[in-house]
Design a protein around this motif. Structure first.
Motif, mmCIF file in Angstrom:
data_model
loop_
_atom_site.group_PDB
_atom_site.id
_atom_site.type_symbol
_atom_site.label_atom_id
_atom_site.label_comp_id
_atom_site.label_asym_id
_atom_site.label_seq_id
_atom_site.Cartn_x
_atom_site.Cartn_y
_atom_site.Cartn_z
ATOM 1 N N ARG A 174 0.755 -1.649 -0.181
ATOM 2 C CA ARG A 174 0.038 -0.466 0.127
ATOM 3 C C ARG A 174 1.010 1.581 0.104
ATOM 4 O O ARG A 174 1.745 1.022 0.467
ATOM 5 N N ALA A 175 0.874 2.375 -0.586
ATOM 6 C CA ALA A 175 1.143 3.667 -0.809
ATOM 7 C C ALA A 175 0.323 4.870 -0.351
ATOM 8 O O ALA A 175 -0.973 4.553 -1.164
ATOM 9 N N MET A 176 -0.024 5.690 -0.455
ATOM 10 C CA MET A 176 -0.102 6.873 -0.308
ATOM 11 C C MET A 176 0.040 8.599 0.576
ATOM 12 O O MET A 176 0.742 8.154 0.633
ATOM 13 N N PRO A 177 -0.371 9.554 -0.392
ATOM 14 C CA PRO A 177 0.159 10.497 -0.054
ATOM 15 C C PRO A 177 -0.575 10.915 1.630
ATOM 16 O O PRO A 177 -1.709 10.841 1.430
ATOM 17 N N ILE A 178 0.190 11.564 2.069
ATOM 18 C CA ILE A 178 -0.116 12.507 3.612
ATOM 19 C C ILE A 178 0.774 14.001 3.500
ATOM 20 O O ILE A 178 1.328 13.692 3.277
ATOM 21 N N GLN A 179 -0.347 14.228 4.857
ATOM 22 C CA GLN A 179 -0.197 15.707 4.846
ATOM 23 C C GLN A 179 1.309 15.997 5.873
ATOM 24 O O GLN A 179 1.796 17.012 5.800
ATOM 25 N N ALA A 180 1.505 15.438 6.497
ATOM 26 C CA ALA A 180 2.366 15.374 7.328
ATOM 27 C C ALA A 180 3.095 14.183 7.930
ATOM 28 O O ALA A 180 2.219 12.936 8.323
ATOM 29 N N THR A 181 4.033 14.307 8.473
ATOM 30 C CA THR A 181 4.576 12.671 8.914
ATOM 31 C C THR A 181 4.915 12.886 10.281
ATOM 32 O O THR A 181 5.726 12.152 11.210
ATOM 33 N N ASP A 182 4.257 13.753 10.758
ATOM 34 C CA ASP A 182 4.125 13.269 12.959
ATOM 35 C C ASP A 182 3.444 12.406 13.328
ATOM 36 O O ASP A 182 2.893 11.105 12.210
ATOM 37 N N LYS A 183 3.233 12.535 14.521
ATOM 38 C CA LYS A 183 2.789 10.941 15.085
ATOM 39 C C LYS A 183 1.454 10.876 14.673
ATOM 40 O O LYS A 183 0.878 9.520 14.166
ATOM 41 N N LYS A 184 0.395 12.115 14.984
ATOM 42 C CA LYS A 184 -0.951 12.009 15.088
ATOM 43 C C LYS A 184 -0.917 11.345 13.629
ATOM 44 O O LYS A 184 -2.354 10.324 12.992
ATOM 45 N N THR A 202 9.250 -0.059 12.147
ATOM 46 C CA THR A 202 9.482 1.094 10.917
ATOM 47 C C THR A 202 11.260 1.198 11.254
ATOM 48 O O THR A 202 11.534 0.704 12.342
ATOM 49 N N ASP A 203 11.710 2.701 10.938
ATOM 50 C CA ASP A 203 12.961 2.872 11.479
ATOM 51 C C ASP A 203 12.681 3.695 13.176
ATOM 52 O O ASP A 203 11.668 3.977 13.832
ATOM 53 N N GLU A 204 13.745 4.476 13.319
ATOM 54 C CA GLU A 204 13.075 4.661 14.890
ATOM 55 C C GLU A 204 12.710 6.638 14.398
ATOM 56 O O GLU A 204 12.925 6.882 15.571
ATOM 57 N N HIS A 205 11.739 6.670 13.513
ATOM 58 C CA HIS A 205 11.453 8.202 13.594
ATOM 59 C C HIS A 205 10.254 8.252 14.820
ATOM 60 O O HIS A 205 9.777 6.755 14.978
ATOM 61 N N GLN A 206 10.292 9.662 15.592
ATOM 62 C CA GLN A 206 9.091 9.709 16.445
ATOM 63 C C GLN A 206 8.226 9.662 16.137
ATOM 64 O O GLN A 206 6.767 8.831 16.904
ATOM 65 N N GLY A 207 7.660 9.536 14.989
ATOM 66 C CA GLY A 207 6.272 9.476 15.058
ATOM 67 C C GLY A 207 5.522 8.477 14.599
ATOM 68 O O GLY A 207 4.701 8.093 14.378
ATOM 69 N N TYR A 208 6.741 6.608 14.898
ATOM 70 C CA TYR A 208 5.870 5.371 14.827
ATOM 71 C C TYR A 208 6.422 5.387 16.561
ATOM 72 O O TYR A 208 5.547 4.580 16.555
ATOM 73 N N ARG A 209 6.289 5.833 17.442
ATOM 74 C CA ARG A 209 6.759 6.017 18.721
ATOM 75 C C ARG A 209 5.177 5.544 18.924
ATOM 76 O O ARG A 209 4.267 5.925 19.098
ATOM 77 N N GLY A 210 4.596 4.589 20.439
ATOM 78 C CA GLY A 210 3.746 3.963 20.973
ATOM 79 C C GLY A 210 2.243 3.420 19.938
ATOM 80 O O GLY A 210 1.099 3.863 20.001
ATOM 81 N N LEU A 211 2.947 2.792 19.460
ATOM 82 C CA LEU A 211 1.648 1.265 18.476
ATOM 83 C C LEU A 211 1.446 0.765 18.997
ATOM 84 O O LEU A 211 2.010 -0.698 18.828
ATOM 85 N N ILE A 212 0.651 0.855 20.174
ATOM 86 C CA ILE A 212 0.299 -0.292 20.753
ATOM 87 C C ILE A 212 -0.698 -0.812 20.650
ATOM 88 O O ILE A 212 -0.463 -1.798 21.533
ATOM 89 N N ARG A 213 -1.113 -1.180 19.599
ATOM 90 C CA ARG A 213 -1.627 -1.954 18.808
ATOM 91 C C ARG A 213 -1.287 -3.579 18.370
ATOM 92 O O ARG A 213 -2.014 -4.088 17.798
#
Length: 223
Positions: A174-184, A202-213
């Motif tokens: 899957r690939a999709m355009p996104i408006q930002a690369t923040d956590k939300k 994922t890599d260590e980008h802070q936006g991926y932190r907290g994927l608790i599911r």
């Protein structure tokens, strides 16, 4: 829903918006709402029954959030009837008849039919198993653009489109355009596209932190 149900029977069962909302909450979350933004299970019911608020990310959501109904203003009753008709019609149904039964315009009926078909296709099934996720930027360099089209707003990703990519190992991409690369933003798309319980890389980008599911594993990129 019952396999075969007359239109009067449908309206008797789903009498109003509240009845429809309760049905969706029960079917979607087993009557225990989970935040579609971050996957947290502790949520608060907003006063007046106007949806929910997550105790973790503080985002508000409703029974529509993260579904094909999210941006629609049509009543839930109309959506449920449309879904029922689309999934039980053995020989299909024309947009003219669909519109007549739903009490909407043919244009609206066409919109509903297409959204429901998209939601029912195999290509929309959540990614599962082991899923690799990464984001990138696509677009030409500012210095290569005509002077009149340069943004002159800095370096790096300026003027480029952020794209989020996901690949199920041995499965679809899957690939999709996104408006930002923040956590939300990243959490919203991951939660929509990847089944809970999957292993995500994922890599260590802070936006991926907290994927608790998910079973979240970090991949360290070589320098």
């Amino acid at each position: 829903m019952k396999d075969q149900m007359s239109i009067p029977e449908f309206y008797k069962r789903f009498q109003d918006e509240e009845t429809c909302r309760k049905f969706i909450v029960q079917e979607r979350w087993n009557d225990q709402p989970v935040c579609p933004h971050c996957g947290h299970s502790k949520v608060y019911v907003l006063s007046g029954g106007m949806g929910y608020k997550c105790a973790e990310c503080k985002e508000r959501f409703s029974a529509r959030t993260g579904t094909v109904m999210e941006t629609s203003r049509l009543p839930l009753q109309t959506w449920l009837l449309a879904i029922y008709m689309m999934t039980t019609a053995r020989k299909g149904i024309s947009s003219v008849q669909f519109a007549k039964e739903l009490g909407v315009t043919q244009k609206t009926a066409w919109f509903l039919a297409n959204r429901i078909r998209e939601a029912c296709t195999d290509g929309k099934s959540p990614l599962n198993g082991e899923v690799e996720i990464d984001e990138t930027y696509i677009g030409g360099k500012e210095r290569n653009k005509h002077a009149s089209k340069r943004l002159r707003a800095g370096r790096g990703a300026v003027g480029k489109q952020a794209v989020l990519g996901m690949r199920e190992r041995g499965g679809p991409v899957r690939a999709m355009p996104i408006q930002a690369t923040d956590k939300k933003t990243l959490h919203h798309h991951v939660n929509n596209e990847v089944a809970a319980g999957a292993t995500v890389y994922t890599d260590e980008h802070q936006g991926y932190r907290g994927l608790i599911r998910y079973q979240h594993k970090l991949v360290q990129l070589s320098i």
